[in-house]
Motif scaffolding. Structure first.
Motif, PDB file in Angstrom:
ATOM      1  N   ARG A 272       6.805  24.322  -3.702  1.00 11.25           N
ATOM      2  CA  ARG A 272       8.094  24.874  -3.294  1.00 11.25           C
ATOM      3  C   ARG A 272       8.626  24.224  -2.015  1.00 11.25           C
ATOM      4  O   ARG A 272       9.821  24.296  -1.745  1.00 11.25           O
ATOM      5  N   PHE A 273       7.716  23.586  -1.270  1.00  4.83           N
ATOM      6  CA  PHE A 273       8.166  22.896  -0.058  1.00  4.83           C
ATOM      7  C   PHE A 273       8.049  21.377  -0.190  1.00  4.83           C
ATOM      8  O   PHE A 273       8.102  20.648   0.797  1.00  4.83           O
ATOM      9  N   GLY A 274       7.856  20.900  -1.433  1.00  6.07           N
ATOM     10  CA  GLY A 274       7.967  19.480  -1.723  1.00  6.07           C
ATOM     11  C   GLY A 274       6.810  18.601  -1.338  1.00  6.07           C
ATOM     12  O   GLY A 274       6.995  17.383  -1.196  1.00  6.07           O
ATOM     13  N   VAL A 275       5.599  19.154  -1.206  1.00  4.84           N
ATOM     14  CA  VAL A 275       4.459  18.316  -0.811  1.00  4.84           C
ATOM     15  C   VAL A 275       3.275  18.440  -1.780  1.00  4.84           C
ATOM     16  O   VAL A 275       2.144  18.129  -1.417  1.00  4.84           O
ATOM     17  N   LEU A 276       3.534  18.883  -3.008  1.00  2.94           N
ATOM     18  CA  LEU A 276       2.440  19.046  -3.965  1.00  2.94           C
ATOM     19  C   LEU A 276       1.761  17.721  -4.277  1.00  2.94           C
ATOM     20  O   LEU A 276       0.528  17.611  -4.264  1.00  2.94           O
ATOM     21  N   GLY A 277       2.536  16.685  -4.560  1.00  6.56           N
ATOM     22  CA  GLY A 277       1.950  15.400  -4.936  1.00  6.56           C
ATOM     23  C   GLY A 277       1.141  14.750  -3.835  1.00  6.56           C
ATOM     24  O   GLY A 277       0.197  14.015  -4.101  1.00  6.56           O
ATOM     25  N   SER A 278       1.483  15.043  -2.581  1.00  4.94           N
ATOM     26  CA  SER A 278       0.786  14.419  -1.447  1.00  4.94           C
ATOM     27  C   SER A 278      -0.243  15.335  -0.803  1.00  4.94           C
ATOM     28  O   SER A 278      -0.794  14.993   0.244  1.00  4.94           O
ATOM     29  N   SER A 279      -0.493  16.494  -1.393  1.00  2.00           N
ATOM     30  CA  SER A 279      -1.481  17.409  -0.809  1.00  2.00           C
ATOM     31  C   SER A 279      -2.880  16.816  -0.927  1.00  2.00           C
ATOM     32  O   SER A 279      -3.202  16.118  -1.893  1.00  2.00           O
TER      33      SER A 279
ATOM     34  N   LYS B 177       0.816  -1.217   0.000  1.00  6.22           N
ATOM     35  CA  LYS B 177       0.000   0.000   0.000  1.00  6.22           C
ATOM     36  C   LYS B 177       0.847   1.262   0.000  1.00  6.22           C
ATOM     37  O   LYS B 177       0.530   2.240  -0.675  1.00  6.22           O
ATOM     38  N   GLN B 178       1.936   1.258   0.762  1.00 11.82           N
ATOM     39  CA  GLN B 178       2.760   2.461   0.862  1.00 11.82           C
ATOM     40  C   GLN B 178       3.491   2.747  -0.447  1.00 11.82           C
ATOM     41  O   GLN B 178       3.676   3.911  -0.818  1.00 11.82           O
ATOM     42  N   LEU B 179       3.900   1.718  -1.156  1.00  7.97           N
ATOM     43  CA  LEU B 179       4.518   1.910  -2.469  1.00  7.97           C
ATOM     44  C   LEU B 179       3.496   2.495  -3.439  1.00  7.97           C
ATOM     45  O   LEU B 179       3.828   3.397  -4.227  1.00  7.97           O
ATOM     46  N   TYR B 180       2.269   1.963  -3.406  1.00  3.48           N
ATOM     47  CA  TYR B 180       1.188   2.514  -4.238  1.00  3.48           C
ATOM     48  C   TYR B 180       1.032   4.009  -3.989  1.00  3.48           C
ATOM     49  O   TYR B 180       0.906   4.808  -4.921  1.00  3.48           O
ATOM     50  N   ARG B 181       1.038   4.405  -2.717  1.00  2.00           N
ATOM     51  CA  ARG B 181       0.844   5.808  -2.371  1.00  2.00           C
ATOM     52  C   ARG B 181       2.007   6.668  -2.868  1.00  2.00           C
ATOM     53  O   ARG B 181       1.802   7.761  -3.395  1.00  2.00           O
ATOM     54  N   ARG B 182       3.221   6.191  -2.702  1.00  2.23           N
ATOM     55  CA  ARG B 182       4.389   6.971  -3.137  1.00  2.23           C
ATOM     56  C   ARG B 182       4.393   7.145  -4.655  1.00  2.23           C
ATOM     57  O   ARG B 182       4.702   8.220  -5.172  1.00  2.23           O
ATOM     58  N   VAL B 183       4.051   6.093  -5.370  1.00  3.20           N
ATOM     59  CA  VAL B 183       3.997   6.181  -6.834  1.00  3.20           C
ATOM     60  C   VAL B 183       2.941   7.182  -7.263  1.00  3.20           C
ATOM     61  O   VAL B 183       3.167   8.022  -8.150  1.00  3.20           O
ATOM     62  N   ASN B 184       1.758   7.125  -6.646  1.00  2.00           N
ATOM     63  CA  ASN B 184       0.676   8.016  -7.050  1.00  2.00           C
ATOM     64  C   ASN B 184       0.940   9.469  -6.662  1.00  2.00           C
ATOM     65  O   ASN B 184       0.466  10.387  -7.338  1.00  2.00           O
ATOM     66  N   CYS B 185       1.688   9.692  -5.595  1.00  2.00           N
ATOM     67  CA  CYS B 185       2.095  11.062  -5.259  1.00  2.00           C
ATOM     68  C   CYS B 185       2.901  11.670  -6.395  1.00  2.00           C
ATOM     69  O   CYS B 185       2.703  12.840  -6.762  1.00  2.00           O
ATOM     70  N   ARG B 186       3.787  10.886  -6.984  1.00  2.00           N
ATOM     71  CA  ARG B 186       4.625  11.390  -8.053  1.00  2.00           C
ATOM     72  C   ARG B 186       3.869  11.518  -9.363  1.00  2.00           C
ATOM     73  O   ARG B 186       4.132  12.444 -10.144  1.00  2.00           O
ATOM     74  N   LEU B 187       2.932  10.633  -9.606  1.00  2.00           N
ATOM     75  CA  LEU B 187       2.097  10.765 -10.808  1.00  2.00           C
ATOM     76  C   LEU B 187       1.218  12.010 -10.714  1.00  2.00           C
ATOM     77  O   LEU B 187       1.073  12.753 -11.693  1.00  2.00           O
ATOM     78  N   ALA B 188       0.645  12.244  -9.539  1.00  2.00           N
ATOM     79  CA  ALA B 188      -0.177  13.443  -9.345  1.00  2.00           C
ATOM     80  C   ALA B 188       0.672  14.703  -9.500  1.00  2.00           C
ATOM     81  O   ALA B 188       0.232  15.697 -10.087  1.00  2.00           O
ATOM     82  N   TYR B 189       1.896  14.654  -8.982  1.00  2.00           N
ATOM     83  CA  TYR B 189       2.795  15.800  -9.123  1.00  2.00           C
ATOM     84  C   TYR B 189       3.013  16.139 -10.604  1.00  2.00           C
ATOM     85  O   TYR B 189       3.029  17.306 -10.997  1.00  2.00           O
ATOM     86  N   SER B 190       3.180  15.111 -11.428  1.00  2.00           N
ATOM     87  CA  SER B 190       3.441  15.323 -12.845  1.00  2.00           C
ATOM     88  C   SER B 190       2.283  16.040 -13.525  1.00  2.00           C
ATOM     89  O   SER B 190       2.491  16.768 -14.514  1.00  2.00           O
ATOM     90  N   LEU B 191       1.061  15.866 -13.012  1.00  2.00           N
ATOM     91  CA  LEU B 191      -0.099  16.556 -13.584  1.00  2.00           C
ATOM     92  C   LEU B 191      -0.296  17.936 -12.965  1.00  2.00           C
ATOM     93  O   LEU B 191      -0.375  18.945 -13.672  1.00  2.00           O
ATOM     94  N   TRP B 192      -0.357  18.007 -11.634  1.00  2.00           N
ATOM     95  CA  TRP B 192      -0.637  19.284 -10.980  1.00  2.00           C
ATOM     96  C   TRP B 192       0.465  20.310 -11.228  1.00  2.00           C
ATOM     97  O   TRP B 192       0.204  21.513 -11.302  1.00  2.00           O
ATOM     98  N   SER B 193       1.709  19.844 -11.355  1.00  2.00           N
ATOM     99  CA  SER B 193       2.806  20.789 -11.535  1.00  2.00           C
ATOM    100  C   SER B 193       2.711  21.536 -12.859  1.00  2.00           C
ATOM    101  O   SER B 193       3.306  22.608 -13.015  1.00  2.00           O
TER     102      SER B 193
END
Length: 376
Positions: A111-118, A43-59
């Protein structure tokens, strides 16, 4: 007008930016769908991967604010508070007055590195919006119908599920429930008067159920509440369309940190704490209108290159085949192919405009016009 400034006003450029965002978003959503197989395994790997995928879109949206329009975001706070940014789980309370207030918040998370996990407590209708709602679904965003009797169990379950989240998260709450309009403000103040609460000049009456529930469910996970009061210099009222046209704004954000242990555990006392907080937010807005600044030391966190590099990556991957395909269509001389291609362009234009419309105040929900008349 310089050449770059001219390009920023051209519809075809806006369409190409929208094409990159939409197509990359659909690709990201498909990859997120594939990551579901990770959930029962890790589950935690799933979450980390999706944080980065979301970052790629929201950024990509953050890139428009920071690099395309050049909008400046200034923090008014203290050094001790700023030093905690990106290093703890927190609840964010932000006023909901502007079309791009969420984008200013995302800029700070980036700017503080939490966009993908917001995270955010979002209205359930957004779940069915492509890209936005679909991405949020894979991020375990808590969706609600904004009818507490129906939402209570869903919200509590969703919040408790985040208790072991592996990335530092900023959980955003719009306690007013909807964007500020004069009509909603008038109705909200009628409710305040009927309940014997102090009237607010620049905010709607906060709805306390979501806040008190979030504090109760995330206690032990979240370290603090950040109160953020946002305003724009020159009495500007920015829009996402303005950002797309390259208009530059200057956003000021007053940030105050409240340790979670300072917030009462009792639901009624926590609700009173929130009402007092909004009275303070109102005073901060009054000060800003009179003096043009918020109290506190000014900080300008530097923008990072990753949002721009991410967009350039997707633009390179997606626009090259698009141009090749478009050239081939027109070179073929086939009226049917050309009409089909132009129809596709028109559909893409319509889709981009609908996505932008989600942020527009005048097209916001009627929530508040009726709901504020009801007792919480």
């Amino acid at each position: 007008m310089g050449f770059i400034a001219f390009l920023k006003t051209q519809f075809i450029v806006h369409l190409l930016i929208g094409f990159v965002f939409v197509v990359s978003g659909l690709i990201i959503n498909f990859i997120q769908l594939c990551t579901l197989v990770l959930w029962p395994i890790n589950k935690q790997l799933y979450r980390r991967v999706n944080c980065r995928l979301a970052y790629s879109l929201w950024s990509q949206l953050v890139m428009l604010l920071e690099w395309w329009s050049g909008t400046e975001c200034t923090l008014f706070s203290d050094e001790a508070t700023v030093e905690t940014f990106g290093k703890e789980h927190v609840i964010i309370i932000l006023n909901h007055n502007f079309e791009i207030d969420f984008l200013c918040g995302w800029t700070m998370t980036e700017r503080f590195g939490v966009l993908g996990s917001s995270k955010v407590l979002a209205k359930r209708e957004l779940l069915y919006v492509p890209l936005i709602g679909w991405t949020w679904y894979f991020l375990e965003i808590v969706f609600c119908k904004r009818k507490w009797e129906e939402d209570r169990d869903t919200v509590i379950e969703g919040l408790k599920r985040l208790s072991d989240y592996p990335e530092y998260m900023w959980f955003l709450l719009y306690c007013e429930g909807t964007r500020f309009t004069e009509t909603k403000h008038r109705i909200s103040m009628e409710v305040a008067e009927s309940k014997g609460l102090p009237k607010l000049k620049y905010h709607l009456l906060p709805r306390t159920k979501g806040f008190t529930t979030a504090v109760q469910c995330l206690r032990g996970t979240v370290s603090a509440v950040y109160d953020v009061t946002l305003n724009f210099r020159g009495n500007k009222n920015p829009s996402l369309l303005g950002i797309l046209y390259g208009k530059k704004y200057e956003a000021d954000m007053c940030v105050r940190r409240f340790p979670l242990e300072d917030i009462p555990q009792d639901e009624k006392e926590a609700a009173n704490w929130l009402h007092k907080l909004y009275q303070e937010k109102d005073a901060l807005q009054e000060m800003y209108n009179q003096e043009g600044v918020f109290p506190g030391k000014q900080f300008k966190p530097p923008r990072r290159p990753w949002t721009l590099l991410n967009f350039l990556f997707w633009a390179t991957v997606l626009l090259s085949p698009l141009f090749t395909f478009g050239f081939g269509v027109f070179a073929s001389g086939s009226p049917l192919l050309i009409l089909a291609f132009l129809g596709l362009v028109g559909a893409a234009s319509f889709g981009v405009r609908r996505l932008i419309g989600v942020t527009e105040i005048e097209k916001g929900s009627s929530y508040g016009n009726q709901e504020f008349k009801k007792k919480e």
